[in-house]
Scaffold this motif. Structure first.
Motif, PDB file in Angstrom:
ATOM      1  N   GLU A   1       0.832  -1.201   0.000  1.00  0.00           N
ATOM      2  CA  GLU A   1       0.000   0.000   0.000  1.00  0.00           C
ATOM      3  C   GLU A   1       0.877   1.265   0.000  1.00  0.00           C
ATOM      4  OE1 GLU A   1      -2.682  -0.136   3.276  1.00  0.00           O
ATOM      5  OE2 GLU A   1      -4.217   0.925   2.137  1.00  0.00           O
ATOM      6  N   ARG A   2       1.864   1.279   0.877  1.00  0.00           N
ATOM      7  CA  ARG A   2       2.712   2.475   0.960  1.00  0.00           C
ATOM      8  C   ARG A   2       3.504   2.689  -0.319  1.00  0.00           C
ATOM      9  NH1 ARG A   2       3.338   1.526   6.398  1.00  0.00           N
ATOM     10  NH2 ARG A   2       5.247   0.312   6.155  1.00  0.00           N
ATOM     11  N   ARG A   3       3.927   1.587  -0.945  1.00  0.00           N
ATOM     12  CA  ARG A   3       4.703   1.728  -2.167  1.00  0.00           C
ATOM     13  C   ARG A   3       3.839   2.199  -3.331  1.00  0.00           C
ATOM     14  NH1 ARG A   3       9.692  -0.784  -2.014  1.00  0.00           N
ATOM     15  NH2 ARG A   3      10.061   0.278  -3.964  1.00  0.00           N
ATOM     16  N   VAL A   4       2.687   1.559  -3.484  1.00  0.00           N
ATOM     17  CA  VAL A   4       1.867   1.789  -4.676  1.00  0.00           C
ATOM     18  C   VAL A   4       1.062   3.083  -4.565  1.00  0.00           C
ATOM     19  CG1 VAL A   4       0.031   0.802  -6.105  1.00  0.00           C
ATOM     20  CG2 VAL A   4       1.728  -0.688  -5.081  1.00  0.00           C
ATOM     21  N   LEU A   5       0.682   3.457  -3.341  1.00  0.00           N
ATOM     22  CA  LEU A   5      -0.223   4.596  -3.180  1.00  0.00           C
ATOM     23  C   LEU A   5       0.486   5.825  -2.626  1.00  0.00           C
ATOM     24  CD1 LEU A   5      -3.435   2.917  -1.785  1.00  0.00           C
ATOM     25  CD2 LEU A   5      -2.867   3.489  -4.129  1.00  0.00           C
ATOM     26  N   SER A   6       1.753   6.016  -3.016  1.00  0.00           N
ATOM     27  CA  SER A   6       2.479   7.157  -2.448  1.00  0.00           C
ATOM     28  C   SER A   6       1.801   8.476  -2.802  1.00  0.00           C
ATOM     29  CB  SER A   6       3.909   7.150  -2.958  1.00  0.00           C
ATOM     30  OG  SER A   6       3.905   7.181  -4.364  1.00  0.00           O
ATOM     31  N   TRP A   7       1.027   8.503  -3.887  1.00  0.00           N
ATOM     32  CA  TRP A   7       0.355   9.734  -4.319  1.00  0.00           C
ATOM     33  C   TRP A   7      -0.946   9.981  -3.564  1.00  0.00           C
ATOM     34  CZ3 TRP A   7      -4.548   8.795  -5.858  1.00  0.00           C
ATOM     35  CH2 TRP A   7      -4.835   7.471  -6.231  1.00  0.00           C
ATOM     36  N   HIS A   8      -1.438   8.959  -2.849  1.00  0.00           N
ATOM     37  CA  HIS A   8      -2.791   9.049  -2.303  1.00  0.00           C
ATOM     38  C   HIS A   8      -2.816   9.864  -1.009  1.00  0.00           C
ATOM     39  CE1 HIS A   8      -6.659   7.530  -0.687  1.00  0.00           C
ATOM     40  NE2 HIS A   8      -6.968   7.537  -1.960  1.00  0.00           N
ATOM     41  N   PRO A   9      -3.889  10.673  -0.795  1.00  0.00           N
ATOM     42  CA  PRO A   9      -3.945  11.520   0.405  1.00  0.00           C
ATOM     43  C   PRO A   9      -3.699  10.761   1.703  1.00  0.00           C
ATOM     44  CG  PRO A   9      -5.769  12.046  -1.047  1.00  0.00           C
ATOM     45  CD  PRO A   9      -5.040  10.881  -1.672  1.00  0.00           C
ATOM     46  N   SER A  10      -4.059   9.480   1.758  1.00  0.00           N
ATOM     47  CA  SER A  10      -3.870   8.728   2.997  1.00  0.00           C
ATOM     48  C   SER A  10      -2.397   8.408   3.247  1.00  0.00           C
ATOM     49  CB  SER A  10      -4.681   7.434   2.953  1.00  0.00           C
ATOM     50  OG  SER A  10      -4.140   6.565   1.986  1.00  0.00           O
ATOM     51  N   THR A  11      -1.594   8.423   2.209  1.00  0.00           N
ATOM     52  CA  THR A  11      -0.198   8.014   2.340  1.00  0.00           C
ATOM     53  C   THR A  11       0.766   9.191   2.240  1.00  0.00           C
ATOM     54  OG1 THR A  11      -0.971   6.330   0.825  1.00  0.00           O
ATOM     55  CG2 THR A  11       1.230   6.054   1.701  1.00  0.00           C
ATOM     56  N   ARG A  12       0.419  10.167   1.357  1.00  0.00           N
ATOM     57  CA  ARG A  12       1.381  11.219   1.053  1.00  0.00           C
ATOM     58  C   ARG A  12       1.501  12.199   2.205  1.00  0.00           C
ATOM     59  NH1 ARG A  12      -2.851  13.826  -3.210  1.00  0.00           N
ATOM     60  NH2 ARG A  12      -3.726  15.420  -1.877  1.00  0.00           N
ATOM     61  N   GLY A  13       2.666  12.840   2.302  1.00  0.00           N
ATOM     62  CA  GLY A  13       2.808  13.924   3.256  1.00  0.00           C
ATOM     63  C   GLY A  13       2.246  15.174   2.607  1.00  0.00           C
ATOM     64  N   GLU A  14       1.346  15.858   3.292  1.00  0.00           N
ATOM     65  CA  GLU A  14       0.743  17.052   2.700  1.00  0.00           C
ATOM     66  C   GLU A  14       1.692  18.229   2.826  1.00  0.00           C
ATOM     67  OE1 GLU A  14      -1.758  17.446   0.891  1.00  0.00           O
ATOM     68  OE2 GLU A  14      -3.191  15.852   1.288  1.00  0.00           O
ATOM     69  N   GLU A  15       2.545  18.398   1.847  1.00  0.00           N
ATOM     70  CA  GLU A  15       3.442  19.549   1.882  1.00  0.00           C
ATOM     71  C   GLU A  15       3.228  20.341   0.605  1.00  0.00           C
ATOM     72  OE1 GLU A  15       7.418  17.997   2.565  1.00  0.00           O
ATOM     73  OE2 GLU A  15       6.297  16.284   3.289  1.00  0.00           O
ATOM     74  N   VAL A  16       2.504  21.443   0.730  1.00  0.00           N
ATOM     75  CA  VAL A  16       2.203  22.244  -0.445  1.00  0.00           C
ATOM     76  C   VAL A  16       3.309  23.284  -0.620  1.00  0.00           C
ATOM     77  CG1 VAL A  16       0.564  23.814  -1.483  1.00  0.00           C
ATOM     78  CG2 VAL A  16      -0.253  21.872  -0.160  1.00  0.00           C
ATOM     79  N   THR A  17       3.892  23.275  -1.804  1.00  0.00           N
ATOM     80  CA  THR A  17       4.906  24.280  -2.082  1.00  0.00           C
ATOM     81  C   THR A  17       4.225  25.599  -2.401  1.00  0.00           C
ATOM     82  OG1 THR A  17       5.115  22.792  -3.933  1.00  0.00           O
ATOM     83  CG2 THR A  17       7.150  23.528  -2.902  1.00  0.00           C
ATOM     84  N   PRO A  18       4.666  26.687  -1.814  1.00  0.00           N
ATOM     85  CA  PRO A  18       4.036  27.969  -2.112  1.00  0.00           C
ATOM     86  C   PRO A  18       4.306  28.386  -3.560  1.00  0.00           C
ATOM     87  CG  PRO A  18       5.948  28.273  -0.684  1.00  0.00           C
ATOM     88  CD  PRO A  18       5.757  26.806  -0.829  1.00  0.00           C
TER      89      PRO A  18
END
Ligand SMILES: Nc1ncnc2c1ncn2[C@@H]1O[C@H](COP(=O)(O)OP(=O)(O)O)[C@@H](O)[C@H]1O
Ligand SMILES: [Mg+2]
Lengths: 272, 256
Positions: free
Chosen positions: A254-271
């Motif tokens: 899950e962690r490997r395949v869904l790195s893009w998914h909101p449940s897995t990804r770190g929410e870091e928005v670049t300004p």
């Protein structure tokens, strides 16, 4: 960068703490089961203390027949899971993409799905006898629904704007399944897989126990017939370990395949 | 080019009938930059979806490049209002831009070159390896624009693309759209509810009435082709044109 490092170490710290707590809890549980029979809370003949179970487990892993049984169980489990997964995904995508077919099959599915797999045991014994095939039918039947239901939900979850985008850029139906429907459903497929894995393990052991197809379940039955209570417990521990390993494996995937998914990804928005 | 002939669209479902578009007729010649302004809910998105072949008309006809639209027409790209949901979160920026080309079966090197050129045109050469959700709203909208231009459309439809970005980003993106239009020579239909934006951007502004929607005014914007946020917006002619559009919108909002 500093913030990212801090965040990573915080996550690692949390994971470390939860692993430590889990290990402590397990240790406490084992300790309770060690003490309870020894102080006479439960009869020691039917509930051997943990240390004795571990000793039999140690004996088991020295026996070739144990490993043969383990491989049999793993094979039935994995094969059943694979068949259920492939069938569940293919049929789920078809049902999810074709509202007409879905409407036509909904009632049948609602009728078939709640049938417990074990109710099919007499049927498969008549059909295939005490073979791996019999157990496999039970495993596939139970695991298939877990996957199917998730996939149908996953396909329904495709964002209308994403669908319009794919249509406007003239993606073919196959390209839409491949590039839009499949990635949207993937988190659901993995959830379905996790649910299916535990159900499939349950039915693999059940089938081996009740039908008598080769595997850990049959070994449990044999041990029980010969009154080897500790061996029964040792084998039960093995099935528990299998379940835990299956769960760890799915989470890893899950962690490997869904790195893009909101449940897995770190929410870091670049300004901007 | 685009032609809309007596377009009429009624949504009928869930026990509610909504006339989204009353009777629309206009056409946009090859290579023109036309803006459509109208109050919220007047059917602008509906019009675009019919033009893009995503929604059938109730009656009337739309043509893209002289061909009646029955399915999404070739050579037409859309930039949606909800850019966040229009980009695929599981694909990196470059993969998002390349996807329509890949689905067409274009060779990897060709689509790579087109994507690189499009990302450079929107000033995002550095971000090709990022995921869309790692970017700000304005950057995401640039990616959506890059994806549209990499597709090499003859016709580009944009649905209130800058409604959700801050004022500074919005000004930058407006100039970006002007430059993209000048550089790639597409026919551009740009939908907005912002009068200033419409007058600043277009060669022409089509003002829609409130529902049942018709063309309330069709105005040629005779501002010079070279536009600039500061000088154009303080130009007397700009003020005059925006006044005309404004008055027209006020009139259609409160029908006699
Ligand atoms: N799918 C739909 N079903 C029913 N009514 C809709 C649908 N989409 C839009 N409408 C209605 O049609 C009208 C025009 O909507 P829309 O085209 O989105 O307007 P605009 O983009 O100008 O704000 C609105 O009254 C809206 O409520
Ligand atoms: Mg709209």
């Amino acid at each position: 960068m500093v913030a990212v490092a801090a965040r990573t170490s915080r996550v690692t710290g949390r994971r470390f703490r939860s692993v430590t707590l889990g290990a402590l809890g397990l240790f406490g549980f084992a300790l309770a089961l060690e003490i309870a029979p020894r102080v006479g809370v439960v009869p020691i003949d039917f509930a051997p203390p943990t240390s004795q179970i571990l000793v039999s487990l140690g004996e088991l892993v020295g026996e070739a027949s144990f490993w043969t049984a383990l491989v049999d169980t793993l094979r039935t489990w994995a094969l059943g899971l694979c068949i259920a997964l492939v069938a569940g995904v293919v049929i789920g995508v078809l049902l999810g993409s074709l509202p007409f077919v879905r409407a036509a099959t909904a009632t049948t599915i609602e009728f078939l799905r709640p049938i417990p797999s074990v109710a099919l045991i007499p049927l498969v014994i008549v059909l295939y006898g005490p073979t791996v095939k019999s157990t496999l039918v039970l495993v596939v039947y139970a695991a298939f629904w877990q996957v199917l239901i998730q996939v149908v939900h996953g396909v329904a979850d495709v964002d209308p704007v994403a669908r319009d985008t794919a249509l406007a850029f003239r993606l073919s139906p196959w390209a839409r399944v491949r590039y839009v429907v499949w990635p949207t459903s993937l988190p659901y497929v993995i959830t379905g897989f996790r649910l299916a894995a535990s159900v499939a393990l349950i039915l693999t052991i059940t089938g081996e126990l009740v039908i008598g197809s080769p595997g850990i379940g049959k070994e449990i039955d044999n041990a029980q017939q010969s009154n080897a209570v500790r061996t029964v417990y040792a084998l039960i521990v093995v099935t528990g370990i299998l379940g835990v390993l299956a769960n760890l494996l799915t989470r890893f995937v899950e962690r490997r395949v869904l790195s893009w998914h909101p449940s897995t990804r770190g929410e870091e928005v670049t300004p901007a | 080019m685009l032609e809309v002939k007596n377009l009429h669209k009624v949504y009928d479902g869930h026990g509610r009938r909504v006339t989204a578009v009353g009777d629309l007729t206009f056409s946009v010649p090859e290579g023109q930059f036309a803006c459509v302004v109208g109050p919220s809910g007047c059917g602008k998105t509906t019009l675009l979806r019919v033009l893009a072949g995503l929604l059938p008309a109730t009656s009337g006809e739309v043509l893209v490049q002289r061909t009646p639209v029955t399915a999404p027409p070739p050579g037409l790209a859309v930039v949606f209002q909800e850019y966040g949901r229009s980009l695929f979160p599981w694909l990196r920026v470059r993969e998002n831009v390349e996807l329509p080309l890949k689905a067409q079966g274009m060779a990897r090197s060709d689509r790579g070159a087109l994507a690189a050129e499009a990302l450079a045109a929107v000033g995002l050469s550095d971000a090709h390896g990022a995921y869309p959700w790692q970017l700000s709203g304005g950057m995401q909208q640039r990616v959506a624009i890059a994806r549209a231009i990499a597709y090499q459309p003859r016709v580009l439809l944009m649905d209130e693309p800058f409604a959700a970005v801050d004022a500074q980003t919005r000004a930058d993106l407006e100039d970006l759209v002007r430059s993209v239009w000048q550089r790639f020579g597409v026919t551009l239909l740009f939908v907005t509810h912002d009068i200033d934006e419409a007058v600043y951007l277009g060669q022409r502004v089509i003002v829609l009435s409130a529902s049942p929607t018709t063309v309330a005014q069709d105005l040629t914007i005779d501002l010079p082709a070279e536009r600039d946020q500061l000088t154009t917006r303080s130009d007397a002619r700009f003020t005059e044109l925006r006044g005309q559009v404004y008055a027209q919108i006020q009139k259609v909002k409160a029908p006699a």
